[in-house]
Design an enzyme around this catalytic site. Structure first.
Site, PDB file in Angstrom:
ATOM      1  N   HIS A  77       9.146   3.778   9.566  1.00 48.64           N
ATOM      2  CA  HIS A  77       7.552   4.009   9.557  1.00 48.64           C
ATOM      3  C   HIS A  77       7.287   5.535   9.177  1.00 48.64           C
ATOM      4  O   HIS A  77       8.015   6.433   9.822  1.00 48.64           O
ATOM      5  CB  HIS A  77       6.907   3.648  10.595  1.00 48.64           C
ATOM      6  N   LEU A  78       6.589   5.982   8.410  1.00 48.69           N
ATOM      7  CA  LEU A  78       6.014   7.190   8.021  1.00 48.69           C
ATOM      8  C   LEU A  78       5.355   7.755   9.612  1.00 48.69           C
ATOM      9  O   LEU A  78       5.648   9.048   9.781  1.00 48.69           O
ATOM     10  CB  LEU A  78       5.133   7.331   7.211  1.00 48.69           C
ATOM     11  N   ASP A  98      11.945 -13.673   9.245  1.00 50.56           N
ATOM     12  CA  ASP A  98      13.019 -14.671   9.257  1.00 50.56           C
ATOM     13  C   ASP A  98      13.919 -14.613   7.840  1.00 50.56           C
ATOM     14  O   ASP A  98      15.023 -14.904   7.940  1.00 50.56           O
ATOM     15  CB  ASP A  98      12.117 -16.024   8.843  1.00 50.56           C
ATOM     16  N   ARG A 103      -3.461   8.002  -0.381  1.00 51.66           N
ATOM     17  CA  ARG A 103      -3.954   6.987   0.806  1.00 51.66           C
ATOM     18  C   ARG A 103      -3.946   7.654   1.904  1.00 51.66           C
ATOM     19  O   ARG A 103      -2.985   8.108   2.492  1.00 51.66           O
ATOM     20  CB  ARG A 103      -2.896   5.948   0.789  1.00 51.66           C
ATOM     21  N   GLU A 121      14.496  -0.069  10.607  1.00 54.92           N
ATOM     22  CA  GLU A 121      13.077  -0.088  10.564  1.00 54.92           C
ATOM     23  C   GLU A 121      12.423   1.351  10.288  1.00 54.92           C
ATOM     24  O   GLU A 121      12.754   2.112  11.186  1.00 54.92           O
ATOM     25  CB  GLU A 121      12.484  -0.975  11.583  1.00 54.92           C
ATOM     26  N   ASN A 139       0.855  -1.171  -0.090  1.00 52.60           N
ATOM     27  CA  ASN A 139      -0.050  -0.051   0.134  1.00 52.60           C
ATOM     28  C   ASN A 139       0.894   1.333   0.063  1.00 52.60           C
ATOM     29  O   ASN A 139       0.357   2.519  -0.234  1.00 52.60           O
ATOM     30  CB  ASN A 139      -1.151   0.036   1.250  1.00 52.60           C
ATOM     31  N   ARG A 141      -0.859  -2.122  15.820  1.00 53.61           N
ATOM     32  CA  ARG A 141       0.476  -1.667  15.264  1.00 53.61           C
ATOM     33  C   ARG A 141       1.564  -1.546  16.236  1.00 53.61           C
ATOM     34  O   ARG A 141       2.807  -1.310  15.575  1.00 53.61           O
ATOM     35  CB  ARG A 141       0.030  -0.054  14.547  1.00 53.61           C
ATOM     36  N   ASN A 169      10.571  -0.494   5.290  1.00 54.32           N
ATOM     37  CA  ASN A 169       9.336  -0.384   5.689  1.00 54.32           C
ATOM     38  C   ASN A 169       8.243  -1.429   5.210  1.00 54.32           C
ATOM     39  O   ASN A 169       8.103  -1.244   4.036  1.00 54.32           O
ATOM     40  CB  ASN A 169       8.764   1.247   5.058  1.00 54.32           C
ATOM     41  N   ARG A 175      -0.782   4.606  17.343  1.00 53.62           N
ATOM     42  CA  ARG A 175      -1.889   4.460  16.589  1.00 53.62           C
ATOM     43  C   ARG A 175      -2.605   3.315  17.477  1.00 53.62           C
ATOM     44  O   ARG A 175      -2.328   2.879  18.372  1.00 53.62           O
ATOM     45  CB  ARG A 175      -1.071   4.030  15.088  1.00 53.62           C
ATOM     46  N   ALA A 180       2.158  -2.877   6.497  1.00 54.17           N
ATOM     47  CA  ALA A 180       1.469  -3.637   7.442  1.00 54.17           C
ATOM     48  C   ALA A 180       2.036  -5.099   7.871  1.00 54.17           C
ATOM     49  O   ALA A 180       1.649  -5.792   8.992  1.00 54.17           O
ATOM     50  CB  ALA A 180      -0.047  -3.992   6.822  1.00 54.17           C
ATOM     51  N   HIS A 204       3.463  -5.894  11.194  1.00 57.03           N
ATOM     52  CA  HIS A 204       2.666  -6.427  12.454  1.00 57.03           C
ATOM     53  C   HIS A 204       2.405  -7.717  12.221  1.00 57.03           C
ATOM     54  O   HIS A 204       2.000  -8.349  13.192  1.00 57.03           O
ATOM     55  CB  HIS A 204       1.431  -5.468  12.609  1.00 57.03           C
TER      56      HIS A 204
END
Ligand code: DQA
Length: 152
Positions: A106-107, A93, A24, A104, A17, A117, A80, A113, A83, A86
């Site tokens: 994330h925006l 792995d 979005r 890692e 996404n 999440r 990133n 949230r 979804a 999570h």
């Protein structure tokens, strides 16, 4: 200590996404689209003199395949997993098997949230996390990752 100048290459993984960024839920994810974020990363990579390649997929298996190949190709990754952060033991792995350092990204601030999440399958394997700064999260993460790789 001065940072060593050595060839550093960075792979950037964008999960499901994220191809819709800009359209979005802009109130949550902002107005910047993925192309613009990748362009900012390419410009910073040029400034830092590192090679950078981005990949986006909505398909878990394609992300796993990319991570498997990336582990032999790049010095480090920005991840990133969206979804899949999570939910995906398979992506965890693959990152663990590759053993390649990653940040890692994330925006959004995932801790602020919904509770589903709050858990990440990736965080304990990461060198570090940058979360909550929109497209700047990637830019900050790239600087941090390159600094980390050059100090090693
Ligand atoms: C995200 C956060 C995830 O919870 C979500 O599923 C995403 C994007 C972020 O960048 O903020 O798709 O990874």
């Amino acid at each position: 200590m001065a940072e060593k100048s050595q060839a550093v290459s960075v792979g950037v993984l964008h999960g499901p996404n994220l191809n819709l960024l800009g359209r979005r839920e802009p109130d949550i994810y902002g107005a910047e689209d993925l192309e613009a974020i990748d362009q900012r990363l390419i410009e910073l990579a040029r400034e830092l003199q590192v090679e950078l390649v981005s990949f986006q997929s909505n398909v878990e298996g394609e992300l796993v395949d990319w991570i498997q190949a990336a582990s032999a190709e790049f010095s480090g990754l920005l991840v990133n997993a969206a979804a899949y952060t999570h939910t995906s033991i398979a992506i965890r792995d693959a990152l663990k098997a590759g053993g390649i350092p990653f940040v890692e990204v994330h925006l959004t601030n995932i801790q602020a949230r919904e509770t589903f999440r709050h858990h990440s399958y990736l965080s304990d394997l990461a060198v570090g996390l940058v979360t909550g700064f929109g497209g700047d999260s990637y830019v900050l993460a790239l600087r941090a990752l390159v600094g980390y790789l050059r100090r090693r």
